[in-house]
Motif scaffolding. Structure first.
Motif, PDB file in Angstrom:
ATOM      1  N   UNK A  40       0.823  -1.205   0.000  1.00  0.00           N
ATOM      2  CA  UNK A  40       0.000   0.000   0.000  1.00  0.00           C
ATOM      3  C   UNK A  40       0.864   1.265   0.000  1.00  0.00           C
ATOM      4  N   UNK A  41       2.126   1.137   0.429  1.00  0.00           N
ATOM      5  CA  UNK A  41       3.040   2.282   0.439  1.00  0.00           C
ATOM      6  C   UNK A  41       3.736   2.407  -0.912  1.00  0.00           C
ATOM      7  N   UNK A  42       4.178   1.283  -1.461  1.00  0.00           N
ATOM      8  CA  UNK A  42       4.915   1.298  -2.719  1.00  0.00           C
ATOM      9  C   UNK A  42       4.388   0.161  -3.592  1.00  0.00           C
ATOM     10  N   UNK A  43       3.637   0.523  -4.638  1.00  0.00           N
ATOM     11  CA  UNK A  43       3.049  -0.496  -5.516  1.00  0.00           C
ATOM     12  C   UNK A  43       4.129  -1.091  -6.421  1.00  0.00           C
ATOM     13  N   UNK A  44       3.762  -2.134  -7.145  1.00  0.00           N
ATOM     14  CA  UNK A  44       4.713  -2.784  -8.060  1.00  0.00           C
ATOM     15  C   UNK A  44       5.178  -1.822  -9.153  1.00  0.00           C
ATOM     16  N   UNK A  45       4.256  -1.043  -9.676  1.00  0.00           N
ATOM     17  CA  UNK A  45       4.593  -0.093 -10.741  1.00  0.00           C
ATOM     18  C   UNK A  45       5.559   0.975 -10.221  1.00  0.00           C
ATOM     19  N   UNK A  46       5.300   1.477  -9.018  1.00  0.00           N
ATOM     20  CA  UNK A  46       6.187   2.483  -8.423  1.00  0.00           C
ATOM     21  C   UNK A  46       7.554   1.883  -8.100  1.00  0.00           C
ATOM     22  N   UNK A  47       7.571   0.649  -7.600  1.00  0.00           N
ATOM     23  CA  UNK A  47       8.844  -0.012  -7.284  1.00  0.00           C
ATOM     24  C   UNK A  47       9.674  -0.209  -8.542  1.00  0.00           C
ATOM     25  N   UNK A  48       9.037  -0.589  -9.643  1.00  0.00           N
ATOM     26  CA  UNK A  48       9.758  -0.758 -10.910  1.00  0.00           C
ATOM     27  C   UNK A  48      10.344   0.568 -11.366  1.00  0.00           C
ATOM     28  N   UNK A  49       9.590   1.627 -11.184  1.00  0.00           N
ATOM     29  CA  UNK A  49      10.073   2.963 -11.567  1.00  0.00           C
ATOM     30  C   UNK A  49      11.300   3.352 -10.736  1.00  0.00           C
ATOM     31  N   UNK A  50      11.274   3.095  -9.441  1.00  0.00           N
ATOM     32  CA  UNK A  50      12.387   3.481  -8.570  1.00  0.00           C
ATOM     33  C   UNK A  50      13.589   2.537  -8.685  1.00  0.00           C
ATOM     34  N   UNK A  51      13.380   1.357  -9.277  1.00  0.00           N
ATOM     35  CA  UNK A  51      14.482   0.409  -9.450  1.00  0.00           C
ATOM     36  C   UNK A  51      15.122   0.499 -10.827  1.00  0.00           C
ATOM     37  N   UNK A  52      14.774   1.492 -11.613  1.00  0.00           N
ATOM     38  CA  UNK A  52      15.330   1.676 -12.950  1.00  0.00           C
ATOM     39  C   UNK A  52      16.829   1.986 -12.829  1.00  0.00           C
ATOM     40  N   UNK A  53      17.668   1.083 -13.345  1.00  0.00           N
ATOM     41  CA  UNK A  53      19.119   1.235 -13.214  1.00  0.00           C
ATOM     42  C   UNK A  53      19.706   2.263 -14.167  1.00  0.00           C
ATOM     43  N   UNK A  54      18.901   2.759 -15.119  1.00  0.00           N
ATOM     44  CA  UNK A  54      19.390   3.805 -16.032  1.00  0.00           C
ATOM     45  C   UNK A  54      19.487   5.154 -15.334  1.00  0.00           C
ATOM     46  N   UNK A  55      18.768   5.298 -14.233  1.00  0.00           N
ATOM     47  CA  UNK A  55      18.774   6.548 -13.468  1.00  0.00           C
ATOM     48  C   UNK A  55      19.796   6.414 -12.338  1.00  0.00           C
ATOM     49  N   UNK A  56      20.624   7.454 -12.101  1.00  0.00           N
ATOM     50  CA  UNK A  56      21.606   7.374 -11.008  1.00  0.00           C
ATOM     51  C   UNK A  56      20.932   7.116  -9.658  1.00  0.00           C
ATOM     52  N   UNK A  57      21.668   6.440  -8.792  1.00  0.00           N
ATOM     53  CA  UNK A  57      21.120   6.024  -7.498  1.00  0.00           C
ATOM     54  C   UNK A  57      20.666   7.212  -6.660  1.00  0.00           C
ATOM     55  N   UNK A  58      21.441   8.284  -6.647  1.00  0.00           N
ATOM     56  CA  UNK A  58      21.062   9.436  -5.823  1.00  0.00           C
ATOM     57  C   UNK A  58      19.768  10.075  -6.317  1.00  0.00           C
ATOM     58  N   UNK A  59      19.553  10.071  -7.626  1.00  0.00           N
ATOM     59  CA  UNK A  59      18.314  10.626  -8.181  1.00  0.00           C
ATOM     60  C   UNK A  59      17.136   9.714  -7.814  1.00  0.00           C
ATOM     61  N   UNK A  60      17.330   8.391  -7.980  1.00  0.00           N
ATOM     62  CA  UNK A  60      16.258   7.455  -7.623  1.00  0.00           C
ATOM     63  C   UNK A  60      15.892   7.568  -6.153  1.00  0.00           C
ATOM     64  N   UNK A  62      16.324  10.206  -4.211  1.00  0.00           N
ATOM     65  CA  UNK A  62      15.628  11.475  -4.004  1.00  0.00           C
ATOM     66  C   UNK A  62      14.172  11.398  -4.408  1.00  0.00           C
ATOM     67  N   UNK A  63      13.893  10.735  -5.543  1.00  0.00           N
ATOM     68  CA  UNK A  63      12.509  10.571  -5.986  1.00  0.00           C
ATOM     69  C   UNK A  63      11.721   9.684  -5.025  1.00  0.00           C
ATOM     70  N   UNK A  64      12.372   8.632  -4.532  1.00  0.00           N
ATOM     71  CA  UNK A  64      11.713   7.745  -3.559  1.00  0.00           C
ATOM     72  C   UNK A  64      11.363   8.501  -2.289  1.00  0.00           C
ATOM     73  N   UNK A  65      12.300   9.313  -1.797  1.00  0.00           N
ATOM     74  CA  UNK A  65      12.044  10.073  -0.567  1.00  0.00           C
ATOM     75  C   UNK A  65      10.910  11.075  -0.767  1.00  0.00           C
ATOM     76  N   UNK A  66      10.901  11.745  -1.918  1.00  0.00           N
ATOM     77  CA  UNK A  66       9.814  12.685  -2.206  1.00  0.00           C
ATOM     78  C   UNK A  66       8.476  11.944  -2.289  1.00  0.00           C
ATOM     79  N   UNK A  67       8.479  10.771  -2.908  1.00  0.00           N
ATOM     80  CA  UNK A  67       7.254   9.968  -3.013  1.00  0.00           C
ATOM     81  C   UNK A  67       6.758   9.546  -1.626  1.00  0.00           C
ATOM     82  N   UNK A  68       7.693   9.121  -0.771  1.00  0.00           N
ATOM     83  CA  UNK A  68       7.305   8.682   0.577  1.00  0.00           C
ATOM     84  C   UNK A  68       6.781   9.845   1.414  1.00  0.00           C
ATOM     85  N   UNK A  69       7.372  11.013   1.248  1.00  0.00           N
ATOM     86  CA  UNK A  69       6.857  12.189   1.981  1.00  0.00           C
ATOM     87  C   UNK A  69       5.442  12.502   1.538  1.00  0.00           C
TER      88      UNK A  69
END
Length: 180
Positions: A40-60, A62-69
């Motif tokens: 309920x906090x992080x759906x499969x679609x959102x998890x796939x988006x945040x696990x994209x290895x093409x995006x640098x780890x610090x950016x991913x 940051x996006x995860x933290x913003x999503x959780x907030x």
């Protein structure tokens, strides 16, 4: 705790994005923890988006933290729980954790920080060399009575760098062995 987890995550976000110990593998573990345990906090679609290895780890991250907030207090608390579970040393080095640990609550007993007492600040090589000298002197003492003639001379020379009482004992032993 005075602050909510949401406020703490806002304060800790810059530190977490800059933290080098949070590599790709650990960020993926955090994402999977939130996705599998709390879908309920992080759906499969959102998890796939945040696990994209093409995006640098610090950016991913940051996006995860913003999503959780954006998800609210419960999501922030579960992120801290996952961080504590997977990366404990980073969890305890967070600015909010250090502030909470260092502040003293007047209703609780103040912590007594134990000071580490260093009895000997030398390295193990020093210990081994001292032990080797002691073993060598013991062997000389044991074998010098019957088989070694130079052992008593060695003990006499060893007395040069010792205190007065030790010198007297070693010189006495040297004189005894020369008389026999």
């Amino acid at each position: 705790m005075g602050d909510s987890f949401h406020d703490q995550l806002i304060e800790d976000s810059a530190f977490l994005r800059a933290e080098r110990r949070l590599d790709t593998e650990l960020v993926d573990k955090l994402i999977l923890q939130l996705n599998r345990i709390y879908p309920q906090i992080l759906s499969d679609k959102e998890a796939t988006k945040f696990r994209n290895l093409d995006v640098p780890t610090s950016v991913r991250l940051g996006e995860l933290l913003a999503h959780l907030r954006g998800k609210g207090e419960e999501a922030c608390r579960e992120f801290y729980r996952a961080l504590h579970l997977h990366v404990e040393e980073v969890y305890y080095s967070l600015p909010t954790r250090q502030r909470l640990r260092d502040s003293l609550d007047p209703l609780t007993f103040p912590r007594a920080y134990k000071q580490r007492y260093v009895l000997n600040d030398r390295d193990p090589l020093f210990f081994l060399s001292c032990f080797g000298v002691a073993v060598g002197m013991a062997l000389l003492y044991y074998y010098s009575e019957a088989k070694l003639t130079g052992g008593s001379r060695t003990l006499g020379l060893a007395a040069l760098g010792l205190k007065r009482k030790a010198q007297e004992v070693l010189i006495w032993y040297t004189e005894q062995s020369l008389m026999n």
